[in-house]
Design an enzyme around this catalytic site. Structure first.
Site, PDB file in Angstrom:
ATOM      1  N   HIS A  72      -7.678  -5.462  -6.534  1.00 38.37           N
ATOM      2  CA  HIS A  72      -6.622  -4.591  -7.071  1.00 38.37           C
ATOM      3  C   HIS A  72      -5.596  -5.382  -7.845  1.00 38.37           C
ATOM      4  O   HIS A  72      -5.154  -6.425  -7.415  1.00 38.37           O
ATOM      5  CB  HIS A  72      -5.940  -3.824  -5.928  1.00 38.37           C
ATOM      6  N   TYR A 202       2.386   4.226  -3.223  1.00 41.87           N
ATOM      7  CA  TYR A 202       3.474   4.235  -2.243  1.00 41.87           C
ATOM      8  C   TYR A 202       4.465   5.281  -2.734  1.00 41.87           C
ATOM      9  O   TYR A 202       5.097   5.087  -3.774  1.00 41.87           O
ATOM     10  CB  TYR A 202       4.156   2.869  -2.161  1.00 41.87           C
ATOM     11  N   PRO A 293       3.815  -1.726   8.781  1.00 42.03           N
ATOM     12  CA  PRO A 293       2.707  -1.884   7.848  1.00 42.03           C
ATOM     13  C   PRO A 293       3.048  -1.690   6.374  1.00 42.03           C
ATOM     14  O   PRO A 293       2.207  -1.956   5.519  1.00 42.03           O
ATOM     15  CB  PRO A 293       1.704  -0.811   8.300  1.00 42.03           C
ATOM     16  N   LYS A 297       1.574  -6.838   5.474  1.00 43.93           N
ATOM     17  CA  LYS A 297       1.691  -8.267   5.759  1.00 43.93           C
ATOM     18  C   LYS A 297       1.067  -8.705   7.098  1.00 43.93           C
ATOM     19  O   LYS A 297       0.836  -9.904   7.301  1.00 43.93           O
ATOM     20  CB  LYS A 297       3.171  -8.682   5.772  1.00 43.93           C
ATOM     21  N   TYR A 383       4.450  -9.203  -2.158  1.00 43.52           N
ATOM     22  CA  TYR A 383       3.310  -8.350  -1.801  1.00 43.52           C
ATOM     23  C   TYR A 383       1.996  -9.114  -1.917  1.00 43.52           C
ATOM     24  O   TYR A 383       1.112  -9.018  -1.058  1.00 43.52           O
ATOM     25  CB  TYR A 383       3.283  -7.109  -2.692  1.00 43.52           C
TER      26      TYR A 383
HETATM   27  C1  PHB Z   1      -4.269   0.356   4.586  1.00 38.91           C
HETATM   28  O1  PHB Z   1      -5.112   0.511   3.697  1.00 38.91           O
HETATM   29  O2  PHB Z   1      -4.526   0.588   5.785  1.00 38.91           O
HETATM   30  C2  PHB Z   1      -2.891  -0.066   4.219  1.00 38.91           C
HETATM   31  C3  PHB Z   1      -2.622  -0.410   2.906  1.00 38.91           C
HETATM   32  C4  PHB Z   1      -1.355  -0.809   2.553  1.00 38.91           C
HETATM   33  C5  PHB Z   1      -0.359  -0.867   3.495  1.00 38.91           C
HETATM   34  C6  PHB Z   1      -0.617  -0.539   4.821  1.00 38.91           C
HETATM   35  C7  PHB Z   1      -1.896  -0.132   5.182  1.00 38.91           C
HETATM   36  O3  PHB Z   1       0.901  -1.231   3.132  1.00 38.91           O
END
Ligand code: PHB
Ligand code: APR
Length: 388
Positions: A72, A202, A293, A297, A383
């Site tokens: 990505h 997000y 989450p 990280k 990130y």
């Molecule tokens: C996930 O795909 O489970 C996932 C992706 C990004 C995040 C948290 C979880 O910030």
């Protein structure tokens, strides 16, 4: 039984540590209280930093990751009326991969069982002894019910947030704890549905945060901010899809739905415990720290700890030098606090609290990240993972 490094816990931290040590000629034994099936079925996070991918690749664990993992270039940040793309390679020259932690664990378990150091599942009554001496030991009962003693040079506490190692460190040190429990949780689903987006989304929404993630070209992973007191039984699949559709709404675009394979509610907390070492017992991963989450990280931090710890243990056990082992806790904690800050910041920017003042601050911060290259780069560097 005797080994150089007794490793408690077969999560990504313990398994990767065992692998990195084996590649350096140091033997270890991994003890796990759950079954192989349980460990391989646990659904966890899914974003790997470039650092993590590099470490796994160098450790010979990259074959399936490079075949099936999804590379990505960025993320989409969304707030009402706006979906803005952050292009990580452009901002900071780095990128991330989508590859489930579950898959990382499966790969590590398979390699370890094929030709790696011993890995014992379903052990019980585990106790850690004499960590203030040069010959600590682990007592446990094996899967057949036979009591065992594992004599070690070093014990690695990679037993996650609920494991016994952190308490042993606390007993013999001036332990410091920092904790924040957030007033929201994530309801997560895994769905048999092709992701309707190229990059993760997000999304800030007055109803609460939502995250659009994925596991493969045909499986989506989605999350909704909910109150921590919510019960999963009260969330029918229809209610979840409606909530997701509302929070991701954008003109001319629609989420794609499909059968829900799994759903659960996850609490969110930040937690740091210091020091990460007592004598010959070293902590790594969730045993020492938890991040919410939102910044993706948790797994990456566990990998960073283990890279540092493996170097310190090679130096301690092969060169008989204590410098890296003595520096381990402080060095690891500097990265832990950076990730703790970033995860807290992402979480605070994106989750609604019900307070209109908070909402305006969040929207202002989002507009800033989406309009200033400096602000976007700060997010991108954290990130994708700061260099080790
Ligand atoms: C996930 O795909 O489970 C996932 C992706 C990004 C995040 C948290 C979880 O910030
Ligand atoms: N004896 C043996 N094993 C134990 C014990 C015990 N008493 N207690 C816990 N364990 C095992 C757990 O069953 C688990 O398999 O230790 C392992 C710890 O693994 P994880 O919880 O996956 O922790 P870690 O390896 O540090 O990985 C951190 O996991 O929770 C996610 O977001 C987090 O991605 C991060 C990653």
């Amino acid at each position: 039984m005797r080994t150089q490094v007794g490793i408690i816990g077969a999560g990504p931290a313990g398994l990767l540590l065992s692998r990195l040590l084996a590649l350096q000629g140091i033997d270890s034994v991994v003890l796990e209280n759950r079954s192989r099936e349980y460990v391989e079925a646990r659904i966890r996070a899914g974003i790997l930093e470039q650092n993590t991918v590099d470490v796994l690749t160098e450790a010979g664990m990259g074959d399936r990751l490079h075949r099936e993992g999804l590379e990505h270039r960025g993320i989409h940040l969304q707030y009402p009326g706006v979906r803005h793309t952050l292009d990580f390679p452009e901002l900071c020259g780095r990128r991330v991969w989508v590859y489930g932690q579950t898959e990382v664990v499966k790969d590590l378990v398979a390699t370890q069982l094929a030709d790696g150091p011993p890995l014992h599942f379903e052990v019980s009554d585990l106790a850690i002894e004499d960590v203030d001496t040069d010959s600590p030991r682990i007592r446990f009962t094996d899967a057949d019910g036979t009591p065992q003693v594992l004599e070690c040079d070093v014990v690695a506490g990679t037993d996650g947030f609920h494991g016994p190692s952190r308490a042993v460190v606390a007993e013999g040190t001036r332990q410091q704890l920092w904790e924040r429990t957030y007033p929201y949780a994530w309801l997560g689903i895994l769905a048999e549905a092709a992701p309707a987006t190229d990059e993760l989304i997000y999304a800030w929404h007055p109803d609460g945060f939502a995250l659009y993630s994925m596991r493969s070209p045909s499986v989506s992973r989605l999350y909704l901010q909910v109150d921590p007191s919510e019960k999963i039984e009260d969330w029918s699949d229809d209610r979840i899809w409606e909530g997701l559709a509302t929070r991701f709404a954008l003109d001319g675009w629609e989420i794609s739905t499909g059968p829900v394979l799994e759903k659960s509610i996850l609490p969110m907390r930040s937690f740091v415990s210091a020091p990460m070492r007592r004598g010959r017992l070293f902590l790594a991963g969730d045993a020492a720290h938890i991040v919410p989450p939102t910044g993706a990280k948790g797994l990456n931090l566990a990998v960073a700890d283990v890279v540092l710890l493996s170097r310190a243990l090679v130096r301690l056990l092969q060169e008989k030098e204590t410098d890296l082992a003595d520096a381990y806790s402080d060095t690891a904690l500097r990265r832990v606090w950076r990730a703790t800050h970033f995860s807290w910041w992402m979480t605070s920017m994106l989750h609604t609290t019900g307070d209109p003042f908070d909402a305006e601050l969040q929207l202002s911060q989002l507009r800033r990240v989406c309009s200033s290259e400096a602000a976007a780069r700060e997010l991108a560097e954290n990130y994708t993972g700061l260099p080790y």
